[in-house]
Design a protein around this motif. Structure first.
Motif: not given
Length: 381
Positions: A251-263
């Motif tokens: 589902e569409p979900r937006t979080v605030v953070g670092d793209h590389v670390l989240l990946e």
């Protein structure tokens, strides 16, 4: 405690007053005798009237008893009122005196290895409590310096080790590309390449772990569902090799953070679910509003006692699961560190029938997730 001590002191004072007044007031017989014997004759009455000593004694005794009762009653009421006032004043005084201790306790509860920047900075007179707070702050300064030095060492050592490993890999590949290389040399080269790749993954994991432990430099909106979809597409070949079916609900979900670390967070969870699975098993990945990410996989049965060790560096469930695996034992440790860096919470619980269910809660834009109490046999980190 203050009120109880005051009440005991008031009771002792009441008893002393009672004894003193009881000894001071004369008894009825003595009063009657002094009155009867000491009545002066009235010149207008002849002969003078006679007073009944029994009546006088009774009146005196009644008056004396009434006085003592009034004394006890009034003192008791005054004592109760004073005890209530003492309780209020004692509570206010204790609250004011112990407020620095509450500040120290609250600061100690918020401290973690990743948040040693908090200090008490207690203001006030140079008393014992301020000395305790200052000592606590100096101890935190030493701990913070020690942790920062350790993190810098891990990051620097991991970075410095990447160059010789890359050179080593190049030399091995050049030697294996030689047309005159013998079969023994080729087998040795393959073994060295495998060891070299595992060392590179270990170094890369240590770098990511050190980076996430240092916190996020910047925070940007990241579509977690899109990141998860990218990771699942890249893991398709690995899933086919393992013989594991992968299903997703994004589902569409937006979080605030670092793209590389989240990946890297999603990658580690997906790869862990594929590695520690069984042929013909399954992996289900879900991205929802709350929780943000859930990864469920089949596999060997996991006991609740083994959960705490999963998120520790270089820890696996057992040797059977570690056998034949290429992992460095840092996957879930990196997951925990990345989640903490994003102010989130990660749960791990045994999956019904075997395997694990890992749930990640991450704060979204302008909202903080509400965490329910972890279910039974669940590890929260």
């Amino acid at each position: 405690m203050f009120s109880g001590l005051f009440l005991l002191a008031g009771l002792a004072l009441l008893m002393i007053n009672y004894v003193v007044v009881n000894e001071t007031l004369p008894d009825g017989a003595g009063v009657a005798r002094s009155i009867v014997e000491g009545v002066p004759p009235d010149p207008r009455v002849n002969p003078p009237p006679k007073m009944d000593s029994v009546i006088v004694s009774t009146v005196a005794q009644t008056y004396r008893a009434s006085t003592m009762r009034q004394l006890v009653l009034a003192s008791g009421i005054a004592l109760i009122g004073a005890a209530a006032i003492a309780a209020l004043l004692g509570w206010l005084t204790a609250r004011h005196a112990l407020r620095p201790l509450h500040t120290i306790t609250a600061t100690a509860r918020r401290l973690e290895a990743e948040s040693l920047d908090r200090r008490i900075n207690l203001e006030g007179p140079d008393d014992e409590l301020k000395e305790l707070a200052d000592t606590f702050d100096r101890m935190l300064d030493r701990l913070a310096a020690s942790f920062d030095g350790q993190k810098r060492f891990v990051a620097n050592a991991s970075h410095e080790l990447r160059t010789p490993l890359a050179v080593q890999r190049t030399l091995i590949e050049v030697a294996m590309a030689d047309p005159t290389a013998s079969p023994e040399l080729l087998r040795l080269g393959q073994h060295l390449l495998h060891t070299n790749e595992r060392s590179e993954r270990l170094i890369e994991g240590l770098l990511v772990l050190a980076r996430s432990d240092q916190g996020l430099v910047s925070r940007l909106p990241v579509r977690l569902d899109e990141v998860t979809d990218t990771v699942l597409r890249s893991a398709g070949g690995m899933a086919a090799e393992q013989g594991v079916a992968v299903a997703s609900r994004l589902e569409p979900r937006t979080v605030v953070g670092d793209h590389v670390l989240l990946e890297r967070l999603v990658t580690n969870l997906v790869h862990n679910a594929l590695h520690y699975n069984e042929p013909g098993g399954s992996v289900v990945v879900e991205v929802t509003a709350e929780p943000a990410l859930t990864v469920t996989n089949t596999g060997p049965v996991v006991s609740a006692d083994a959960l705490p060790g999963l998120f520790e560096p270089f820890r696996r469930l057992d040797r059977t699961r570690a056998a034949g695996r290429d992992g460095a034992g840092l996957g879930l440790s990196i997951v925990r560190s990345i989640v903490k860096a994003h102010n989130g919470v990660v749960y791990a619980e045994p999956n019904l029938g075997g395997g694990l269910r890992i749930t990640v809660h991450l704060p979204g834009i302008n909202r903080v997730p509400s965490f329910d109490q972890a279910p039974a046999e669940t590890l929260r980190v």
